[in-house]
Design an enzyme around this catalytic site. Sequence first.
Site, mmCIF file in Angstrom:
data_model
loop_
_atom_site.group_PDB
_atom_site.id
_atom_site.type_symbol
_atom_site.label_atom_id
_atom_site.label_comp_id
_atom_site.label_asym_id
_atom_site.label_seq_id
_atom_site.Cartn_x
_atom_site.Cartn_y
_atom_site.Cartn_z
ATOM 1 N N GLU A 38 0.820 -1.208 0.000
ATOM 2 C CA GLU A 38 0.000 0.000 0.000
ATOM 3 C C GLU A 38 0.859 1.265 0.000
ATOM 4 O O GLU A 38 1.756 1.424 0.840
ATOM 5 C CB GLU A 38 -0.940 -0.024 1.231
ATOM 6 C CG GLU A 38 -1.836 1.192 1.376
ATOM 7 C CD GLU A 38 -2.757 1.422 0.190
ATOM 8 O OE1 GLU A 38 -3.403 0.456 -0.252
ATOM 9 O OE2 GLU A 38 -2.816 2.557 -0.304
ATOM 10 N N THR A 84 -5.767 1.390 -5.415
ATOM 11 C CA THR A 84 -5.354 -0.013 -5.216
ATOM 12 C C THR A 84 -5.992 -0.926 -6.245
ATOM 13 O O THR A 84 -5.343 -1.794 -6.831
ATOM 14 C CB THR A 84 -5.799 -0.517 -3.823
ATOM 15 O OG1 THR A 84 -5.359 0.384 -2.830
ATOM 16 C CG2 THR A 84 -5.249 -1.906 -3.545
ATOM 17 N N HIS A 199 -1.491 3.340 4.733
ATOM 18 C CA HIS A 199 -2.437 4.146 3.949
ATOM 19 C C HIS A 199 -2.536 5.555 4.524
ATOM 20 O O HIS A 199 -2.443 5.732 5.734
ATOM 21 C CB HIS A 199 -3.819 3.471 3.964
ATOM 22 C CG HIS A 199 -4.729 3.986 2.884
ATOM 23 N ND1 HIS A 199 -5.333 5.217 2.957
ATOM 24 C CD2 HIS A 199 -5.115 3.439 1.713
ATOM 25 C CE1 HIS A 199 -6.050 5.401 1.851
ATOM 26 N NE2 HIS A 199 -5.935 4.332 1.088
ATOM 27 N N HIS A 259 0.425 2.550 -5.646
ATOM 28 C CA HIS A 259 0.269 3.916 -6.173
ATOM 29 C C HIS A 259 0.971 4.866 -5.224
ATOM 30 O O HIS A 259 1.471 4.439 -4.189
ATOM 31 C CB HIS A 259 -1.214 4.304 -6.315
ATOM 32 C CG HIS A 259 -2.004 4.029 -5.061
ATOM 33 N ND1 HIS A 259 -1.925 4.811 -3.937
ATOM 34 C CD2 HIS A 259 -2.858 3.022 -4.751
ATOM 35 C CE1 HIS A 259 -2.702 4.327 -2.996
ATOM 36 N NE2 HIS A 259 -3.275 3.228 -3.445
HETATM 37 C C1 GP9 Z 1 -7.890 -1.184 -0.054
HETATM 38 C C2 GP9 Z 1 -8.000 -0.013 -0.925
HETATM 39 C C3 GP9 Z 1 -8.462 1.238 -0.289
HETATM 40 O O1 GP9 Z 1 -9.063 -1.917 0.042
HETATM 41 O O2 GP9 Z 1 -8.737 -0.314 -2.069
HETATM 42 O O3 GP9 Z 1 -7.590 2.243 -0.457
HETATM 43 P P1 GP9 Z 1 -7.018 2.919 -1.788
HETATM 44 O O4 GP9 Z 1 -7.574 2.262 -2.984
HETATM 45 O O5 GP9 Z 1 -7.395 4.359 -1.686
HETATM 46 O O6 GP9 Z 1 -5.558 2.754 -1.642
HETATM 47 MN MN MN Z 2 -3.903 1.689 -2.181
#
Ligand code: GP9
Ligand code: MN
Length: 423
Positions: A38, A84, A199, A259
């Site tokens: 993440e 994600t 995150h 990302h």
């Molecule tokens: C994890 C993700 C949520 O379930 O999809 O956060 P993001 O996409 O914003 O990284």
């Molecule tokens: Mn993500």
Amino acid sequence: DSSDINDIQNFAKSNFAAPNPDYYAKGKGMNVIYISLESLQSFIINYKMPDGTEVTPFLNKLTTGADNTTYFKNFFHQTGSGKTSDAEFMMENSLFPLSQGPVFQMKGTNAYQAAPAIMDQHGYETAAFHGNVKSFWNRDQMYRALGYERFFDAKYYDMSSENTKNYGMKDKSFLQETMPYLKNLKQPFYSKLILLSNHFPFGMDPEDTSFKPGDFGDKVVNNYVQSANYMDQAVEQFFKDLKEAGLFDKSIVILYGDHYGLSENHNDAMAKVLNKEQITPFDNAQLQRVPLFIHIPKVAGGTVPTYGGDVDVRPTLMSLLGINTKNYIQFGTDLFSKQHQQIVPFRNGDVITSKYSIVGGSVYDNATGKKVDRSFGKPYETQAKKMLDYSDKVIYGDLLRFYTPKGFVAPDVSKINYNTDQK
Ligand code: GP9
Ligand code: MN
């Protein structure tokens, strides 16, 4: 309409990059373990805090080739608003996400020819692991369309408050609880594990870290180093556990940053982090690098300079597994191939190649960071636009309904039901 698919198939076929014999089929029959890191950006790899402390000491070792791991230092995320989930989409389909809205939510009922479905046909058990409820980001629907047989979601995990943070399971608890499920899968398996705790806004529970936050004048950036360090420790432990379980030498392990974690809103602090006066649009484009590590048993690793992006990973993996995807509609090319195209298109229209960065309509020389004549970027822009347009046509027209690569059998979505899984 359905006649477009012929042009698109010809385009994909003509861009196919022949596998490199040094890598082709080196992982044939092995398990596959994807780990989505993440918000991990490449600037943090081998970064040292002002006092000399490394933020990601374990991942840093992997960049030297430890554990038969190859590190791609010029790898970029190509995600749009699906974050994600966009990264997941590209990894498994080698199609681009949409420029408007998350493809997981908008196109979850399309026909796909995704990696899990392909691997199912090669006798693999397929499983996704995610420490949040299965409906989050419409994963339950999209995972069926991708052909995942099993989906281990929140109900398989101890979601108590010590184990969770804003988006779900904390990485250490998640990986520890995932291991017994992984060990019980029928081998060979194809799996993906989505890490969550690094995150935005990155604040941690004090009992989970002893790493000193940064002092960059921005709370989010200060916390980012702490949280990235926690993820590094979690992954280190997971590698140990894979070895102990006897899985490490039988598995291709792919780690990728999904990302960016730090948006342009944090540029002032990022300038301090990187010891620069300011972060320019060129710099910001370079910051979209995310780490990609591939552990291939018995294959020597190290850091490689090849430029690539998310859509290139599936062709790379398929070559390693010895599976020919020449007849598949895909927009990436094998990163290990001598014919790999070092063109990275982004959903905002920017394009990065090994020579140039086309950012906001200007063309920069990567080596100097200086603007060059716009015409230098033209051929790359044309090629990138074609790739994005064709990918959009496939997704908006649901065109894979009209084309089946030889040997591919579409997953029977009506037979996949994640409610019946037993703990
Ligand atoms: C994890 C993700 C949520 O379930 O999809 O956060 P993001 O996409 O914003 O990284
Ligand atoms: Mn993500």
